[in-house]
Design a protein around this motif. Sequence first.
Motif, mmCIF file in Angstrom:
data_model
loop_
_atom_site.group_PDB
_atom_site.id
_atom_site.type_symbol
_atom_site.label_atom_id
_atom_site.label_comp_id
_atom_site.label_asym_id
_atom_site.label_seq_id
_atom_site.Cartn_x
_atom_site.Cartn_y
_atom_site.Cartn_z
ATOM 1 N N ASP A 100 0.854 -1.190 0.000
ATOM 2 C CA ASP A 100 0.000 0.000 0.000
ATOM 3 C C ASP A 100 0.885 1.234 0.000
ATOM 4 N N SER A 113 -6.375 1.931 9.380
ATOM 5 C CA SER A 113 -7.267 1.032 8.646
ATOM 6 C C SER A 113 -6.533 0.336 7.509
ATOM 7 N N ARG A 114 -5.638 1.053 6.841
ATOM 8 C CA ARG A 114 -4.874 0.438 5.753
ATOM 9 C C ARG A 114 -3.898 -0.598 6.301
ATOM 10 N N THR A 116 -4.242 -2.301 9.109
ATOM 11 C CA THR A 116 -5.042 -3.441 9.562
ATOM 12 C C THR A 116 -5.501 -4.293 8.389
ATOM 13 N N ALA A 117 -5.905 -3.635 7.292
ATOM 14 C CA ALA A 117 -6.348 -4.379 6.110
ATOM 15 C C ALA A 117 -5.201 -5.190 5.516
ATOM 16 N N CYS A 118 -4.000 -4.603 5.462
ATOM 17 C CA CYS A 118 -2.844 -5.335 4.935
ATOM 18 C C CYS A 118 -2.508 -6.543 5.804
ATOM 19 N N ARG A 120 -4.611 -8.183 7.675
ATOM 20 C CA ARG A 120 -5.677 -9.169 7.481
ATOM 21 C C ARG A 120 -5.466 -9.949 6.199
ATOM 22 N N ARG A 121 -5.132 -9.248 5.110
ATOM 23 C CA ARG A 121 -4.903 -9.948 3.847
ATOM 24 C C ARG A 121 -3.695 -10.861 3.939
ATOM 25 N N GLU A 124 -4.820 -13.962 5.570
ATOM 26 C CA GLU A 124 -5.608 -14.790 4.652
ATOM 27 C C GLU A 124 -4.706 -15.529 3.679
ATOM 28 N N THR A 183 -9.032 -5.151 -6.112
ATOM 29 C CA THR A 183 -9.702 -5.388 -4.830
ATOM 30 C C THR A 183 -9.137 -6.613 -4.134
ATOM 31 N N GLY A 187 -6.544 -4.427 -2.427
ATOM 32 C CA GLY A 187 -7.578 -3.875 -1.559
ATOM 33 C C GLY A 187 -8.472 -2.894 -2.299
ATOM 34 N N GLU A 189 -9.385 0.032 -1.831
ATOM 35 C CA GLU A 189 -8.981 1.439 -1.925
ATOM 36 C C GLU A 189 -8.195 1.734 -3.201
#
Length: 234
Positions: A100, A113-114, A116-118, A120-121, A124, A183, A187, A189
């Motif tokens: 990101d 938030s970015r 945390t999203a990274c 999380r991915r 996964e 996406t 992500g 964004e």
Amino acid sequence: MRRRFRVLVIDDQPDVLAVLRAMLIAEGFDVVVARDALSGLRAAYQAHPDAILLDVMMPNVDGFEACRRLREMTDVPIIFVTAKGTIEDIVRGLSLGADDYVVKPFERSELVSRLTACLRRAGERTDEGGDFLFPADSVMLDCDRHELVIGNQTVYLTPKEFEVLRLLVRHAGKVLSTDAILTRVWGPEWIGEPDLVKQYIYRLRRKIEPDPGSPRHLHTVRGGGYYFDAEDLL
């Protein structure tokens, strides 16, 4: 109890380091800081962070070169946090393997938030690891090693090259729009940045296509997206 993630912050400005450190600690992260790229590389090797925040404009070794070197040693999320915010800078940073790109000044909630999203991915991706995909008789995509095996030849893929190819292979024959790829890989964004996907398709074609200028396997659908043709690559 929620796991405390460790974040390495690399920036040559002490005031920025102090702000980011305080902010991340308040959000429940453990923080390691480094004031230049070379110190950051050593810290990444020694501290094994779960994610890295990286500035671009630093003396001696800049953030782009640091990102390239970091990607040789770790697959953890790397987020550029920098004042250099042109589209050329962003594409360059992401093409070097960053997950990101956040432009200063930023809102605290946006960066958290970015990050945390990274994370999380990344979790996964770990959960999905350990499997093999066989899009054709002579082809195997090794999801543990991030390698594409074509006959007796092994093609190494960078983390993002691997993610793009794995997504297309999992949906072989189906057209995926650039926004769908953005996406799933970078992500939501990043929706609306088709040049980023185009660059990765170009890089993948150079690695796996016998003739990148006349691709047999990674096809473009004008105005629609891309799809992977699962015919034998040999």
